[in-house]
Design a protein around this motif. Structure first.
Motif, PDB file in Angstrom:
ATOM      1  N   VAL A 110       0.864  -1.175   0.000  1.00 10.36           N
ATOM      2  CA  VAL A 110       0.000   0.000   0.000  1.00 10.36           C
ATOM      3  C   VAL A 110       0.904   1.229   0.000  1.00 10.36           C
ATOM      4  CG1 VAL A 110      -1.809   1.264   1.221  1.00 10.36           C
ATOM      5  CG2 VAL A 110      -1.761  -1.250   1.310  1.00 10.36           C
ATOM      6  N   LEU A 111       0.627   2.180  -0.884  1.00 15.81           N
ATOM      7  CA  LEU A 111       1.469   3.369  -1.005  1.00 15.81           C
ATOM      8  C   LEU A 111       0.622   4.630  -0.923  1.00 15.81           C
ATOM      9  CD1 LEU A 111       4.224   4.707  -1.641  1.00 15.81           C
ATOM     10  CD2 LEU A 111       3.654   4.478  -4.072  1.00 15.81           C
ATOM     11  N   ASP A 112       1.066   5.555  -0.075  1.00 17.71           N
ATOM     12  CA  ASP A 112       0.423   6.862   0.056  1.00 17.71           C
ATOM     13  C   ASP A 112       1.517   7.920  -0.024  1.00 17.71           C
ATOM     14  OD1 ASP A 112      -0.924   9.163   0.712  1.00 17.71           O
ATOM     15  OD2 ASP A 112      -1.356   8.589   2.782  1.00 17.71           O
ATOM     16  N   LEU A 113       1.487   8.716  -1.070  1.00 19.73           N
ATOM     17  CA  LEU A 113       2.481   9.772  -1.255  1.00 19.73           C
ATOM     18  C   LEU A 113       1.907  11.158  -0.975  1.00 19.73           C
ATOM     19  CD1 LEU A 113       4.256   8.530  -4.510  1.00 19.73           C
ATOM     20  CD2 LEU A 113       5.023   8.266  -2.141  1.00 19.73           C
ATOM     21  N   GLY A 114       0.701  11.198  -0.484  1.00 14.25           N
ATOM     22  CA  GLY A 114       0.071  12.480  -0.208  1.00 14.25           C
ATOM     23  C   GLY A 114      -1.169  12.676  -1.047  1.00 14.25           C
ATOM     24  N   VAL A 115      -1.901  13.728  -0.744  1.00 17.33           N
ATOM     25  CA  VAL A 115      -3.209  13.984  -1.342  1.00 17.33           C
ATOM     26  C   VAL A 115      -3.071  14.919  -2.540  1.00 17.33           C
ATOM     27  CG1 VAL A 115      -5.499  14.955  -0.942  1.00 17.33           C
ATOM     28  CG2 VAL A 115      -4.358  13.631   0.859  1.00 17.33           C
ATOM     29  N   THR A 116      -3.852  14.635  -3.569  1.00 14.27           N
ATOM     30  CA  THR A 116      -3.944  15.517  -4.716  1.00 14.27           C
ATOM     31  C   THR A 116      -5.412  15.828  -4.969  1.00 14.27           C
ATOM     32  OG1 THR A 116      -3.337  15.794  -7.026  1.00 14.27           O
ATOM     33  CG2 THR A 116      -4.099  13.643  -6.397  1.00 14.27           C
ATOM     34  N   TYR A 117      -5.672  16.922  -5.657  1.00  9.03           N
ATOM     35  CA  TYR A 117      -7.052  17.318  -5.910  1.00  9.03           C
ATOM     36  C   TYR A 117      -7.403  17.213  -7.388  1.00  9.03           C
ATOM     37  CZ  TYR A 117      -6.693  18.972  -1.158  1.00  9.03           C
ATOM     38  OH  TYR A 117      -6.502  19.023   0.199  1.00  9.03           O
ATOM     39  N   SER A 118      -6.622  16.458  -8.139  1.00  5.65           N
ATOM     40  CA  SER A 118      -6.865  16.358  -9.576  1.00  5.65           C
ATOM     41  C   SER A 118      -7.500  15.032  -9.974  1.00  5.65           C
ATOM     42  CB  SER A 118      -5.555  16.542 -10.350  1.00  5.65           C
ATOM     43  OG  SER A 118      -4.624  15.559  -9.989  1.00  5.65           O
TER      44      SER A 118
END
Length: 822
Positions: free
Chosen positions: A307-315
């Motif tokens: 599982v990978l989470d590199l941060g939130v994006t809004y696109s």
């Protein structure tokens, strides 16, 4: 001592670390059908592949089966090579490189075959009358569940089509539904860009049968058969001579089964029709819901491990092709994470245990004679396909590669004898389904007898992760056979007490001193590969307590391998002579193999070589083909420069128009396939491996956490990466660019050495102490290489490294250890 992996530990590795990740963030989606093949969405079960276009009116599903290749069992050795070998060597040592290359073209390159092409099975066409105009369109590929879905509305009726390639049932299943009864009507037909026979059976089954094509002097003889059966709820299915028609159905389910006559590389006597029918009959007896559930469970067994989470994006509200086109202009960490996971999806989909390894295009190819035949190019591309397999927790996916190496060690023994009069086995720069070993495509590219040496690294690497001495014993004879070839063929280099491979090339490049010829002796990559092959085979023999005499011979040869050299420009020399040109921007960076995927060059152990290798990569530049660009991501990660690695990620995630490809420009097609251009899947796998290297490395004597984190990924986490020595990174979290929490499970026990940019403390599980001396864990003992030879003209620079903390943690099998930032 034999190491056993306890059952409870194996279960822990397979099922733990699966923190919830939103399926919506693991979806490629588009608001229009695919107009081209590189916009269609890939599905696969390792053996069967499908490319789904998602056209509401004229749907196309392009089909592949992993053993549908041109030709038939054949060998491509050139027996004239052995007699010409001494003269070729003499010409090379006299500096007559063009003459040597011409002689190799005459006497070494195969006169029978340059390798057979991987071929398309054909296409399934579904025609939906009245669906030319539609609304509310969306197509998507859910890589969390390996299902492609198309949705749209026509005349107030909502339609949905779901497609998946099932591993448990070994068929491709298409499910078409509507939200009103009796609304489904279409016709089904099949085609192939070569002669085939298309017929129907009963009222509900269509059969396409054919034989693969000829290539070079080899006649195509692989028989194949594709069968499509349609099952409906409500309505009817009727058959014409070569088509099926569905009318007034509530639901239509299509089962696609394909098989060939291939048994193994020397036997094509299987009954393709009987096998295709057997898969089909078994699949249609299972209810659709059960088939989908079984498919998803089999797939997620592998996919959910990381599982990978590199941060939130809004696109994420934008379609995937739009996000790709805008990636370089803004920070879209979730697209980078999706790209990483897409590589894992592709590997699971195209390389399943018991099947064939991933080709140059994985499993997907819509041509009879694709670029480079979609074969196995083993001077980088095939190896790159499997770089993510161990570190991203997909060890089972490289079993087809291991099996192919076993085959090649058998077929390559005759090549070694016939062409070199040598013991052991040899492979040059290409092979195919028939496991050819002789050189192909001309001397400039093909005169590289190091394929076996590189592939053997994968045999050893698998052991580094699993610690299974039974497995090691099974592959040791292959490694030893590769060693025997080189011990039989190494020759002295004039003027030095060095042993070198001759003739050879530095893959696909030529030195500035003689651009018309690539042929050489003792290239840096050859020497690095031999160093790894000898040292790892020595370690294997020592662990298995066998072949003391062979160990002595390998140790003697190691002493006479040329050292790496730093040339007059401060670069790591690519050739044994100082021929490098700082303006050389060639796509291959072969001499940097010692940085990655090998571990010979280290920022902490070999600072001079580290700086020289970095200088060489700077000379090469960033622009390159897709696979090369992604190799450079891995290299910049090993150079501990996360921002430069991320810059190359931005270069890679740029939308490529297949109608306007830039030469050697890299990039990404709308469906997230890597663009060489054209499509090569190794770039996708290289990206996935590279991102993993930015977050965790385990090659240089320790587990290095966040070694090359770019500034843009301030906060994030990754669960489930695997490290050498049997360690699983259950959780790695960071805040403000630094480790905040680290959870490690040990499957083999032993000392776990950890490197970090920030001070760590143990929260639970054991005792963390500052590291001293060499680690006691045998999996983390680093190779000792010769000091480099440095040109007197070279201006050496001092490498400035960021301070790190180094710790030791004693572990036992099956136990979890929790660390945090001090």
């Amino acid at each position: 001592m034999k190491r056993f992996l306890p059952v409870f530990v194996l279960g822990l590795v397979l099922t733990k670390c699966v923190a919830a990740q939103s399926d919506s963030l693991l979806t490629l989606w588009y608001n229009h059908p695919a107009a081209r093949w590189v916009e269609a969405l890939p599905l696969g079960n390792g053996r069967l592949g499908a490319m789904v276009y998602g056209d509401p009116y004229k749907e196309t599903i392009q089909l592949n089966e992993s053993t549908v290749w041109g030709g038939q069992p054949n060998r491509n050795d050139n027996p004239e090579a052995k007699a010409a070998l001494p003269q070729v060597r003499e010409l090379i040592f006299e500096g007559k490189f063009k003459e040597a290359q011409d002689l190799v073209n005459q006497k070494f390159i195969s006169k029978i075959s340059n390798g057979m092409p991987y071929q398309t099975v054909g296409e399934l066409h579904l025609l939906f009358p009245g669906h030319e105009q539609y609304a509310g369109y969306r197509r998507e590929l859910d890589i969390a569940n390996a299902v492609a879905t198309t949705r749209y509305a026509v005349g107030g009726v909502k339609y949905e089509s779901k497609v998946f390639a099932s591993v448990p049932d070994q068929v491709i299943i298409v499910r078409i539904t509507a939200d009103k009864p009796a609304a489904i009507a279409f016709s089904a037909a099949m085609s192939r860009p070569a002669p085939v026979t298309i017929s129907t059976k009963g009222n509900d089954e269509m059969i396409m049968a054919g034989v693969t094509g000829d290539c070079d002097s080899v006649k195509g003889k692989v028989q194949f058969q594709a069968r499509v059966r349609i099952v409906t709820q409500g309505g009817s299915v009727s058959a014409g001579d070569s088509t099926l028609t569905v009318a007034n159905a509530d639901i239509a389910t299509l089962y696609i089964s394909i098989a060939s006559s291939f048994k193994n590389y020397g036997d094509i006597s299987a009954d393709a029709g009987a096998n295709a029918e057997q898969y089909l009959v078994q699949a249609v007896t299972k209810k659709y819901g059960a088939a989908l559930q079984d498919h998803v469970a089999a797939y997620r067994r592998y996919f959910d491990r990381v599982v990978l989470d590199l941060g939130v994006t809004y696109s994420t509200k934008n379609p995937t092709d739009v996000r790709i086109s805008r990636f370089a202009q803004g920070n879209d960490p979730q697209l980078a994470a999706l790209y990483f996971q897409f590589g894992r999806y592709l590997l699971i989909s195209c390389s399943q245990p018991g099947g064939q390894p991933a080709t140059l295009q994985g499993l997907w190819n819509n041509q009879l004679y694709p670029p480079w035949d979609s074969k196995y190019t083993v001077n980088i591309n095939t190896e790159m396909n499997y770089w993510p397999s161990e570190v991203t927790n997909l060890s089972e996916m490289n079993e087809p590669l291991i099996h192919m190496i076993r085959d090649l060690s058998v077929t390559g023994s005759k090549t070694a004898e016939v062409m070199y009069g040598a013991q052991g086995w040899v492979l040059h720069h290409n092979t195919d389904l028939w496991r050819i070993n002789g050189p192909v495509d001309g001397s400039f590219w093909g005169m590289w007898p190091m394929g076996g040496a590189w592939l053997c690294q994968h045999l050893w690497e698998k052991y580094e992760y699993n610690g299974d001495s039974s497995y090691l014993a099974s592959v040791y004879p292959i490694m030893k056979g590769a060693v025997e070839f080189y011990l039989s063929t190494l020759v002295p280099y004039p003027g030095h007490d060095w042993l070198v491979v001759c003739p050879s090339v530095s893959p696909e490049n030529s030195p500035a001193a003689h651009l018309e010829s690539s042929i050489a002796a003792g290239t840096t990559m050859d020497n690095q590969l031999l160093f790894d092959l000898f040292t790892k085979t020595i370690r294997a023999a020592t662990i298995l307590e066998r072949d003391r005499e062979s160990i002595v011979r390998m140790e003697q040869a190691l002493k006479r391998l040329p050292p790496m050299q730093i040339g007059r420009h401060g670069q790591l020399q690519e050739w044994i002579e100082d021929w490098d040109n700082p303006q050389d921007h060639h796509r291959h960076v072969s001499h940097l193999y010692g940085v990655y995927p090998s571990d010979q060059i280290s920022p902490f152990r070999t600072p001079e070589l580290f700086d020289a290798a970095r200088t060489s990569l700077i000379f090469r530049g960033d622009p390159s083909t897709g696979w090369s660009m992604n190799w450079k991501i891995n290299l910049w990660a090993r150079f501990l420069d996360g921002n430069h690695a991320y810059k190359l990620m931005k270069d890679q995630i740029k939308l490529v128009d297949p109608e306007k490809p830039g030469f050697e420009s890299g990039g990404t097609y709308a469906n997230m396939f890597d663009a060489h251009p054209p499509f090569q899947i190794d770039g996708n796998f290289g990206f996935t491996a590279g991102l993993a290297e930015m977050l965790m490395q385990s090659d240089d004597g320790a587990i290095f956490v966040l070694p090359a984190l770019p500034d843009v990924w301030k906060e994030g986490s990754v669960n489930g990466l695997r490290a050498r020595g049997g360690f699983v990174i259950e959780s790695l979290k960071w805040q403000n660019g630094a480790v905040s929490k680290l959870v490690i499970t040990s499957t083999l026990g032993g000392n776990c050495r950890i490197r970090s940019y920030v001070a760590l403390k143990i929260e639970s599980g054991g005792t963390l102490v500052p590291a001293q001396g060499e680690t006691t864990n045998p999996f983390y003992r680093v190779p000792r290489i010769k000091p480099p030879l440095v040109s007197p003209e070279a201006k050496l620079k001092t490498v400035t490294l960021k301070e790190t903390y180094l710790y030791d943690l004693a572990t036992v099998p099956g136990k979890e250890y929790v660390l945090s930032r001090q």
